[in-house]
Design a protein around this motif. Structure first.
Motif, PDB file in Angstrom:
ATOM      1  N   GLN A 167       1.171  -1.297  -0.132  1.00 54.77           N
ATOM      2  CA  GLN A 167      -0.165  -0.028   0.129  1.00 54.77           C
ATOM      3  C   GLN A 167       0.878   1.297  -0.190  1.00 54.77           C
ATOM      4  N   GLU A 169       0.943   5.280   0.195  1.00 62.62           N
ATOM      5  CA  GLU A 169       0.149   6.276   0.571  1.00 62.62           C
ATOM      6  C   GLU A 169       0.835   7.748   0.119  1.00 62.62           C
ATOM      7  N   SER A 175      -4.661   6.598  -1.972  1.00 62.45           N
ATOM      8  CA  SER A 175      -3.891   5.124  -1.728  1.00 62.45           C
ATOM      9  C   SER A 175      -3.667   4.436  -2.741  1.00 62.45           C
TER      10      SER A 175
END
Length: 216
Positions: A167, A169, A175
């Motif tokens: 993931q 950011e 995201s």
């Protein structure tokens, strides 16, 4: 005079045919729709959270919410296979047709895998980590370069297949999700790798591993 008129008319007809042919060859604008759905436990019929959702053809790799729901918006119309994977559950998939301006529904049921006491490799014996990452900016396009390392910490078992879910950011708050896969990781073996993830015109601020999946 008559021959000149006939010649001019012939040229106009030819031009009309050429224009018509070009018009037929014009590329139609791409159309978009979406997919929304839910993943449930086939035994309890409750929603399953943090399930990794991918599609074929590829769109974005995402995770289900805590109640098992998920949404993949703004994808080109067409036929898709939606795959669901989560550790300790059997993988499952369904097919959906995405139409213009319409959100297709995907209902996926996953069954918990039975525990095998004699299993040679457990999830705890597989480790994955990010060794480094950086933003690679080219004009208004950005890729995040991610270097990672995986390791089979068991004494004797082989991991036949594994997947690692990342993931990313960004400064904008959006995201992005990516995944990598590998196979045949022997006992005590470690392996390093890297990949580039397209994050449009965003800047990555943090990169984490959300989950891993293994199969022996």
């Amino acid at each position: 005079m008559k021959s000149r008129i006939l010649s001019a008319m012939s040229m106009l007809v030819a031009a009309g045919i050429l224009f018509s042919s070009c018009a037929k060859d014009t590329i139609e604008a791409e159309t978009y729709g979406g997919i929304e759905g839910i993943v449930i436990n086939g035994e309890t019929e409750e929603g399953v959270g943090t399930v990794n959702i991918t599609t074929t053809p590829a769109t974005n790799a995402i995770f289900t919410e805590t109640d098992g729901t998920f949404t993949i918006p703004n994808i080109p119309t067409g036929n898709y296979t939606v795959q669901a994977r989560k550790t300790d559950f059997s993988s499952s998939s369904v097919s959906v047709a995405v139409r213009e301006g319409v959100v297709a529904t995907a209902f996926i049921s996953m069954n918990p895998e039975e525990e095998e006491p004699d299993s040679s490799v457990t999830r705890d014996e597989f480790s994955a980590g990010i060794t480094s990452w950086f933003n690679d900016v080219d004009g208004d396009t950005t890729h995040v370069e991610i270097n990672y390392r995986v390791e089979n910490n068991s004494d004797s078992g082989t991991i036949s297949n594994y997947e690692v879910y990342f993931q990313v950011e960004t400064v904008s708050g959006i995201s992005f999700y990516f995944d990598i896969a590998g196979e045949n990781l022997q006992a005590g073996q470690n392996r390093s790798g890297n990949f580039r993830g397209y994050i449009r015109d965003n800047e990555a601020t943090e990169v984490n591993i959300n989950d891993v999946w293994i199969s022996d």
